[in-house]
Design an enzyme around this catalytic site. Sequence first.
Site, PDB file in Angstrom:
ATOM      1  N   GLY A 294       0.837  -1.206   0.000  1.00  0.00           N
ATOM      2  CA  GLY A 294       0.000   0.000   0.000  1.00  0.00           C
ATOM      3  C   GLY A 294       0.866   1.249   0.000  1.00  0.00           C
TER       4      GLY A 294
ATOM      5  N   SER B  60       1.798   3.198  -2.440  1.00  0.00           N
ATOM      6  CA  SER B  60       1.638   4.212  -3.492  1.00  0.00           C
ATOM      7  C   SER B  60       0.862   5.433  -3.005  1.00  0.00           C
ATOM      8  CB  SER B  60       0.912   3.605  -4.708  1.00  0.00           C
ATOM      9  OG  SER B  60      -0.420   3.265  -4.374  1.00  0.00           O
ATOM     10  N   ARG B  61       0.118   5.268  -1.913  1.00  0.00           N
ATOM     11  CA  ARG B  61      -0.793   6.349  -1.498  1.00  0.00           C
ATOM     12  C   ARG B  61      -0.807   6.498   0.010  1.00  0.00           C
ATOM     13  NH1 ARG B  61      -6.026   4.567  -4.278  1.00  0.00           N
ATOM     14  NH2 ARG B  61      -6.616   4.318  -2.095  1.00  0.00           N
TER      15      ARG B  61
ATOM     16  N   VAL C 116      -2.357  -8.120  -2.465  1.00  0.00           N
ATOM     17  CA  VAL C 116      -1.797  -8.734  -1.254  1.00  0.00           C
ATOM     18  C   VAL C 116      -2.616  -9.935  -0.772  1.00  0.00           C
ATOM     19  CG1 VAL C 116      -0.540  -6.729  -0.352  1.00  0.00           C
ATOM     20  CG2 VAL C 116      -2.966  -7.051   0.249  1.00  0.00           C
TER      21      VAL C 116
ATOM     22  N   SER D  40      -6.066  -0.122  13.389  1.00  0.00           N
ATOM     23  CA  SER D  40      -6.919   1.074  13.363  1.00  0.00           C
ATOM     24  C   SER D  40      -7.628   1.186  14.711  1.00  0.00           C
ATOM     25  CB  SER D  40      -7.972   0.914  12.258  1.00  0.00           C
ATOM     26  OG  SER D  40      -9.022   1.841  12.433  1.00  0.00           O
TER      27      SER D  40
ATOM     28  N   TYR E 173     -14.366  -4.277   8.628  1.00  0.00           N
ATOM     29  CA  TYR E 173     -13.097  -3.552   8.822  1.00  0.00           C
ATOM     30  C   TYR E 173     -12.618  -3.697  10.275  1.00  0.00           C
ATOM     31  CZ  TYR E 173      -9.893   0.485   8.464  1.00  0.00           C
ATOM     32  OH  TYR E 173      -8.792   1.324   8.471  1.00  0.00           O
TER      33      TYR E 173
ATOM     34  N   ALA F 129     -13.288  -6.044  12.413  1.00  0.00           N
ATOM     35  CA  ALA F 129     -12.830  -7.424  12.645  1.00  0.00           C
ATOM     36  C   ALA F 129     -11.434  -7.628  12.060  1.00  0.00           C
ATOM     37  CB  ALA F 129     -13.810  -8.417  12.010  1.00  0.00           C
TER      38      ALA F 129
ATOM     39  N   LYS G 112      -9.136  -5.373  11.528  1.00  0.00           N
ATOM     40  CA  LYS G 112      -8.126  -4.583  12.238  1.00  0.00           C
ATOM     41  C   LYS G 112      -7.866  -5.129  13.639  1.00  0.00           C
ATOM     42  CE  LYS G 112      -7.202  -1.786   8.887  1.00  0.00           C
ATOM     43  NZ  LYS G 112      -5.877  -1.811   8.266  1.00  0.00           N
TER      44      LYS G 112
HETATM   45  P1  NAD Z   1      -5.344   4.592   0.980  1.00  0.00           P
HETATM   46  O1  NAD Z   1      -6.658   4.159   0.462  1.00  0.00           O
HETATM   47  O2  NAD Z   1      -4.914   6.013   0.796  1.00  0.00           O
HETATM   48  O3  NAD Z   1      -4.184   3.655   0.388  1.00  0.00           O
HETATM   49  C1  NAD Z   1      -4.335   2.277   0.403  1.00  0.00           C
HETATM   50  C2  NAD Z   1      -3.172   1.614  -0.298  1.00  0.00           C
HETATM   51  O4  NAD Z   1      -3.380   0.206  -0.228  1.00  0.00           O
HETATM   52  C3  NAD Z   1      -3.028   1.963  -1.766  1.00  0.00           C
HETATM   53  O5  NAD Z   1      -1.647   2.092  -2.078  1.00  0.00           O
HETATM   54  C4  NAD Z   1      -3.592   0.731  -2.508  1.00  0.00           C
HETATM   55  O6  NAD Z   1      -2.970   0.503  -3.752  1.00  0.00           O
HETATM   56  C5  NAD Z   1      -3.206  -0.368  -1.518  1.00  0.00           C
HETATM   57  N1  NAD Z   1      -4.059  -1.547  -1.641  1.00  0.00           N
HETATM   58  C6  NAD Z   1      -5.386  -1.647  -1.401  1.00  0.00           C
HETATM   59  N2  NAD Z   1      -5.808  -2.910  -1.632  1.00  0.00           N
HETATM   60  C7  NAD Z   1      -4.706  -3.617  -2.024  1.00  0.00           C
HETATM   61  C8  NAD Z   1      -4.491  -4.963  -2.420  1.00  0.00           C
HETATM   62  N3  NAD Z   1      -5.482  -5.876  -2.446  1.00  0.00           N
HETATM   63  N4  NAD Z   1      -3.229  -5.333  -2.779  1.00  0.00           N
HETATM   64  C9  NAD Z   1      -2.208  -4.435  -2.766  1.00  0.00           C
HETATM   65  N5  NAD Z   1      -2.356  -3.156  -2.383  1.00  0.00           N
HETATM   66  C10 NAD Z   1      -3.589  -2.757  -2.027  1.00  0.00           C
HETATM   67  O7  NAD Z   1      -5.364   4.197   2.513  1.00  0.00           O
HETATM   68  P2  NAD Z   1      -4.647   4.859   3.796  1.00  0.00           P
HETATM   69  O8  NAD Z   1      -5.581   5.814   4.392  1.00  0.00           O
HETATM   70  O9  NAD Z   1      -3.273   5.271   3.459  1.00  0.00           O
HETATM   71  O10 NAD Z   1      -4.597   3.589   4.767  1.00  0.00           O
HETATM   72  C11 NAD Z   1      -3.420   2.818   4.912  1.00  0.00           C
HETATM   73  C12 NAD Z   1      -3.654   1.798   6.013  1.00  0.00           C
HETATM   74  O11 NAD Z   1      -3.938   2.500   7.230  1.00  0.00           O
HETATM   75  C13 NAD Z   1      -4.847   0.886   5.744  1.00  0.00           C
HETATM   76  O12 NAD Z   1      -4.554  -0.409   6.215  1.00  0.00           O
HETATM   77  C14 NAD Z   1      -5.943   1.518   6.574  1.00  0.00           C
HETATM   78  O13 NAD Z   1      -6.910   0.580   6.952  1.00  0.00           O
HETATM   79  C15 NAD Z   1      -5.152   2.031   7.758  1.00  0.00           C
HETATM   80  N6  NAD Z   1      -5.833   3.121   8.462  1.00  0.00           N
HETATM   81  C16 NAD Z   1      -6.164   4.285   7.811  1.00  0.00           C
HETATM   82  C17 NAD Z   1      -6.825   5.277   8.525  1.00  0.00           C
HETATM   83  C18 NAD Z   1      -7.224   6.587   7.888  1.00  0.00           C
HETATM   84  O14 NAD Z   1      -7.931   7.376   8.544  1.00  0.00           O
HETATM   85  N7  NAD Z   1      -6.813   6.887   6.680  1.00  0.00           N
HETATM   86  C19 NAD Z   1      -7.168   5.084   9.874  1.00  0.00           C
HETATM   87  C20 NAD Z   1      -6.814   3.891  10.473  1.00  0.00           C
HETATM   88  C21 NAD Z   1      -6.149   2.911   9.763  1.00  0.00           C
END
Ligand code: NAD
Length: 246
Positions: free
Chosen positions: A11, A13-14, A63, A141, A154, A156, A158
């Site tokens: 993950g 890339s973003r 993944v 999370s 989600y 479950a 996390k």
């Molecule tokens: P995002 O949506 O900005 O980025 C998600 C990344 O995961 C992307 O790079 C995407 O390509 C990759 N991805 C998604 N499904 C995939 C797959 N099947 N195979 C390979 N890559 C995959 O998300 P984010 O906000 O940066 O979240 C990152 C992590 O942090 C996640 O696990 C999310 O659950 C967790 N998180 C985020 C927040 C929030 O508020 N943003 C809060 C708590 C936890």
Amino acid sequence: MSAPGTALISGGSRGIGRAAALRLADDGYDISIGYRSDEEAAAQLAKRLDESGVRCLTHRLDVADPQAVRDWVGRTEGELGPITVAVASAGITRDRPMLMMSDQDWQEVIDTNLDGVAHVCRAALFPMVKRKAGTIITLSSVSGVLGNPGQGNYSASKAGIIGLTRALAKEAGRFGIRANAVAPGMIETDMTAVLTADQRDRTLGAVPLGRFGTAEEVAEAIAFLASDRAAYITGAVLQIDGGIVL
Ligand code: NAD
């Protein structure tokens, strides 16, 4: 000081994964980014890292597919060298109350968030155990700590990540390998950009610090857990949430 090695980031890339890639690159790591679909975002990040002299590779994969994860880990070690840090950040949401949740929405979230993290941890652990060195950081999370209505799948996944990370900490500690989770609250990324103004206001009301966090603030905690400054920390769940769980 010797080079810290390679950081593998699913993950990457973003959002939080991208911020972690940039922060770990600042600490001198070579960077391997795994991503699902946003080729343009991955290419832009790779260009930025390249231009600042960081060795980096990008790898498109799902993944949820364990063989694809093993291939990515093998390619990373072959091209960049030993993985010293694995950050399992890939994750998705498919929010709906449990009564209305489809089988598909349940399964996709578990497949990506829980199975996907397990695949990344297992694949990275093998070479780490051989070398008796390395550290794993998973993305849980606050939803996994508290349970969040409308996010049964989600929450479950996390919560499962916390159990997995603690089990890994116990299994791998004797090899000198640490495993920790970070549990972000509401962070400004694409994942939270879909919230309505009403949802944002309601959530903010529960955050003592009165704002969403940034991906860079989570990345800072990831860099700390990856470093020797956290040499005696394993099995921890570090909440980065502005106090939302208080
Ligand atoms: P995002 O949506 O900005 O980025 C998600 C990344 O995961 C992307 O790079 C995407 O390509 C990759 N991805 C998604 N499904 C995939 C797959 N099947 N195979 C390979 N890559 C995959 O998300 P984010 O906000 O940066 O979240 C990152 C992590 O942090 C996640 O696990 C999310 O659950 C967790 N998180 C985020 C927040 C929030 O508020 N943003 C809060 C708590 C936890």
